[in-house]
Design a protein around this motif. Structure first.
Motif, PDB file in Angstrom:
ATOM      1  N   ALA A   1       0.838  -1.202   0.000  1.00  0.00           N
ATOM      2  CA  ALA A   1       0.000   0.000   0.000  1.00  0.00           C
ATOM      3  C   ALA A   1       0.869   1.247   0.000  1.00  0.00           C
ATOM      4  N   TRP A   2       1.956   1.209   0.777  1.00  0.00           N
ATOM      5  CA  TRP A   2       2.896   2.340   0.773  1.00  0.00           C
ATOM      6  C   TRP A   2       3.504   2.536  -0.608  1.00  0.00           C
ATOM      7  N   LEU A   3       3.844   1.435  -1.282  1.00  0.00           N
ATOM      8  CA  LEU A   3       4.423   1.544  -2.624  1.00  0.00           C
ATOM      9  C   LEU A   3       3.425   2.171  -3.599  1.00  0.00           C
ATOM     10  N   ARG A   4       2.159   1.773  -3.495  1.00  0.00           N
ATOM     11  CA  ARG A   4       1.136   2.370  -4.357  1.00  0.00           C
ATOM     12  C   ARG A   4       1.014   3.874  -4.084  1.00  0.00           C
ATOM     13  N   LEU A   5       1.035   4.221  -2.804  1.00  0.00           N
ATOM     14  CA  LEU A   5       0.929   5.631  -2.441  1.00  0.00           C
ATOM     15  C   LEU A   5       2.134   6.409  -2.955  1.00  0.00           C
ATOM     16  N   HIS A   6       3.307   5.818  -2.819  1.00  0.00           N
ATOM     17  CA  HIS A   6       4.540   6.458  -3.274  1.00  0.00           C
ATOM     18  C   HIS A   6       4.524   6.686  -4.792  1.00  0.00           C
TER      19      HIS A   6
ATOM     20  N   THR B   1       1.738   6.903  -6.877  1.00  0.00           N
ATOM     21  CA  THR B   1       0.623   7.626  -7.483  1.00  0.00           C
ATOM     22  C   THR B   1       0.884   9.129  -7.531  1.00  0.00           C
ATOM     23  N   GLU B   2       0.444   9.722  -8.600  1.00  0.00           N
ATOM     24  CA  GLU B   2       0.512  11.184  -8.732  1.00  0.00           C
ATOM     25  C   GLU B   2      -0.879  11.796  -8.707  1.00  0.00           C
ATOM     26  N   ALA B   3      -1.887  10.961  -8.526  1.00  0.00           N
ATOM     27  CA  ALA B   3      -3.266  11.451  -8.508  1.00  0.00           C
ATOM     28  C   ALA B   3      -3.549  12.218  -7.225  1.00  0.00           C
ATOM     29  N   ALA B   4      -4.442  13.189  -7.317  1.00  0.00           N
ATOM     30  CA  ALA B   4      -4.869  13.927  -6.124  1.00  0.00           C
ATOM     31  C   ALA B   4      -5.773  13.017  -5.287  1.00  0.00           C
ATOM     32  N   ILE B   5      -5.511  12.970  -3.991  1.00  0.00           N
ATOM     33  CA  ILE B   5      -6.273  12.113  -3.081  1.00  0.00           C
ATOM     34  C   ILE B   5      -6.973  13.003  -2.068  1.00  0.00           C
ATOM     35  N   ASP B   6      -8.301  12.988  -2.091  1.00  0.00           N
ATOM     36  CA  ASP B   6      -9.065  13.854  -1.183  1.00  0.00           C
ATOM     37  C   ASP B   6      -9.051  13.342   0.253  1.00  0.00           C
ATOM     38  N   ASN B   7      -9.197  12.019   0.411  1.00  0.00           N
ATOM     39  CA  ASN B   7      -9.269  11.410   1.740  1.00  0.00           C
ATOM     40  C   ASN B   7      -8.237  10.291   1.794  1.00  0.00           C
ATOM     41  N   LEU B   8      -7.042  10.612   2.289  1.00  0.00           N
ATOM     42  CA  LEU B   8      -5.949   9.652   2.246  1.00  0.00           C
ATOM     43  C   LEU B   8      -6.194   8.423   3.131  1.00  0.00           C
ATOM     44  N   PRO B   9      -6.722   8.556   4.362  1.00  0.00           N
ATOM     45  CA  PRO B   9      -7.003   7.340   5.138  1.00  0.00           C
ATOM     46  C   PRO B   9      -7.971   6.391   4.425  1.00  0.00           C
ATOM     47  N   ALA B  10      -9.026   6.950   3.801  1.00  0.00           N
ATOM     48  CA  ALA B  10      -9.980   6.109   3.080  1.00  0.00           C
ATOM     49  C   ALA B  10      -9.318   5.457   1.869  1.00  0.00           C
ATOM     50  N   TRP B  11      -8.460   6.209   1.178  1.00  0.00           N
ATOM     51  CA  TRP B  11      -7.733   5.668   0.030  1.00  0.00           C
ATOM     52  C   TRP B  11      -6.842   4.510   0.463  1.00  0.00           C
ATOM     53  N   LEU B  12      -6.147   4.669   1.576  1.00  0.00           N
ATOM     54  CA  LEU B  12      -5.268   3.611   2.079  1.00  0.00           C
ATOM     55  C   LEU B  12      -6.068   2.384   2.496  1.00  0.00           C
ATOM     56  N   THR B  13      -7.237   2.594   3.091  1.00  0.00           N
ATOM     57  CA  THR B  13      -8.101   1.473   3.474  1.00  0.00           C
ATOM     58  C   THR B  13      -8.532   0.690   2.244  1.00  0.00           C
ATOM     59  N   THR B  14      -8.952   1.404   1.199  1.00  0.00           N
ATOM     60  CA  THR B  14      -9.398   0.751  -0.028  1.00  0.00           C
ATOM     61  C   THR B  14      -8.261  -0.025  -0.677  1.00  0.00           C
ATOM     62  N   VAL B  15      -7.107   0.599  -0.810  1.00  0.00           N
ATOM     63  CA  VAL B  15      -5.971  -0.070  -1.458  1.00  0.00           C
ATOM     64  C   VAL B  15      -5.534  -1.289  -0.652  1.00  0.00           C
ATOM     65  N   THR B  16      -5.434  -1.142   0.659  1.00  0.00           N
ATOM     66  CA  THR B  16      -5.017  -2.264   1.510  1.00  0.00           C
ATOM     67  C   THR B  16      -5.991  -3.428   1.387  1.00  0.00           C
ATOM     68  N   THR B  17      -7.285  -3.137   1.414  1.00  0.00           N
ATOM     69  CA  THR B  17      -8.281  -4.201   1.343  1.00  0.00           C
ATOM     70  C   THR B  17      -8.256  -4.886  -0.014  1.00  0.00           C
ATOM     71  N   ARG B  18      -8.130  -4.113  -1.081  1.00  0.00           N
ATOM     72  CA  ARG B  18      -8.088  -4.723  -2.417  1.00  0.00           C
ATOM     73  C   ARG B  18      -6.833  -5.576  -2.591  1.00  0.00           C
TER      74      ARG B  18
END
Length: 278
Positions: free
Chosen positions: A35-40, A42-59
């Motif tokens: 999940a950290w690698l995906r975050l590192h 991405t260049e997309a704007a993320i409005d809600n980073l905790p929610a984004w991390l939850t989604t990526v981790t779960t997927r």
């Protein structure tokens, strides 16, 4: 706050999510690093980073569950950190809880829906977005998971009806000390969406908090059977409005689910106090 700071703040929660889904602390670490690698990357704007991390981790967890072979982790390292004893305890707790509920009985989608909703109180629209389904389908997945898990969890300790009826009696009488004795230290109370709409709490944790809530508060609750299990329900004008679905382990209440889904309530059966079977 930059991405790295947010990620480090969210890391323990992400580890708990991944650990409970995958049942393995080492794999949970791998998933959170991915999940950290995906975050590192991405260049997309993320409005809600905790929610984004939850989604990526779960997927990522879903991909791991569905994969025939383990997914390799890239060589790029996540932010360095010293070992945190709290994280280690969280991982140990994660594996223990997962083993208790025998998550191997569930499909990947059922496991995700159950863990996210019942353990982390994530709403069904969010779970549906993660799974690529509808909120109704996500709700059915969680319900199906509970029906698979609970029959095994009911095999421990005293007969459930004895514990449930003792708990209800102590609640009606305002016997706080007896309530505490009948609750597991880490007891959890969770309301489904329909029950929350009726006014129940969404989530309460811990023996003292749960005993305080029920102390003198179950006078209107009547004994019932819920899918053949001894429980209780609050009735209004002769119709059940909220069911109290108990999970009993080793002779004490480990969990109470407030359930007001019409699909659950339509199968409620009244019982006499002390009755053990429907």
């Amino acid at each position: 706050m930059d991405k790295t700071e947010v990620f480090e703040r969210e890391r323990p929660r992400l580890l708990r999510i991944a650990g409970r889904i995958l049942r393995d602390g080492a794999e949970a670490e791998d998933i959170v690093q991915q999940a950290w690698l995906r975050l590192h990357a991405t260049e997309a704007a993320i409005d809600n980073l905790p929610a984004w991390l939850t989604t990526v981790t779960t997927r990522l967890c879903l991909d791991r569950l569905r994969a025939e072979k383990p997914i390799l982790v890239d060589d790029l390292e996540a932010p360095s950190r010293t070992a945190d004893p709290a994280d280690e305890l969280a991982l140990a707790d994660t594996v223990g809880i997962a083993l208790q509920v025998v998550l191997d009985r569930l499909t990947p989608a059922e496991r995700v829906a159950f863990v996210l909703h019942d353990s982390f109180s994530i709403d069904f629209p969010t779970i549906a977005a993660i799974l690529g389904s509808t909120p109704a389908a996500a709700r059915k997945l969680a319900s199906r998971a509970r029906s698979k898990i609970r029959p095994q969890s009911q095999e421990h300790g005293r007969a459930d009806w004895k514990v449930v009826d003792a708990f209800l009696a102590a609640s009606r009488q305002g016997d706080f000390e007896q309530l505490v004795k009948l609750l597991a230290p880490d007891v959890l109370v969770v309301g489904d969406d329909a029950a929350i709409a009726e006014g129940t709490p969404s989530r309460i944790e811990g023996r003292t908090a749960v005993a305080t809530m029920f102390n003198g508060a179950a006078k209107a609750a009547l004994p019932v059977f819920i899918d053949g299990r001894a429980g209780a329900a609050w009735f209004h004008r002769g119709a059940p409005r909220v069911a109290f679905d108990f999970t009993v382990l080793d002779g004490v209440v480990s969990r109470i689910d407030f359930r007001a889904d019409p699909a659950v309530l339509e199968h409620i059966i009244r019982r006499e106090a002390g009755a053990s079977r429907a």
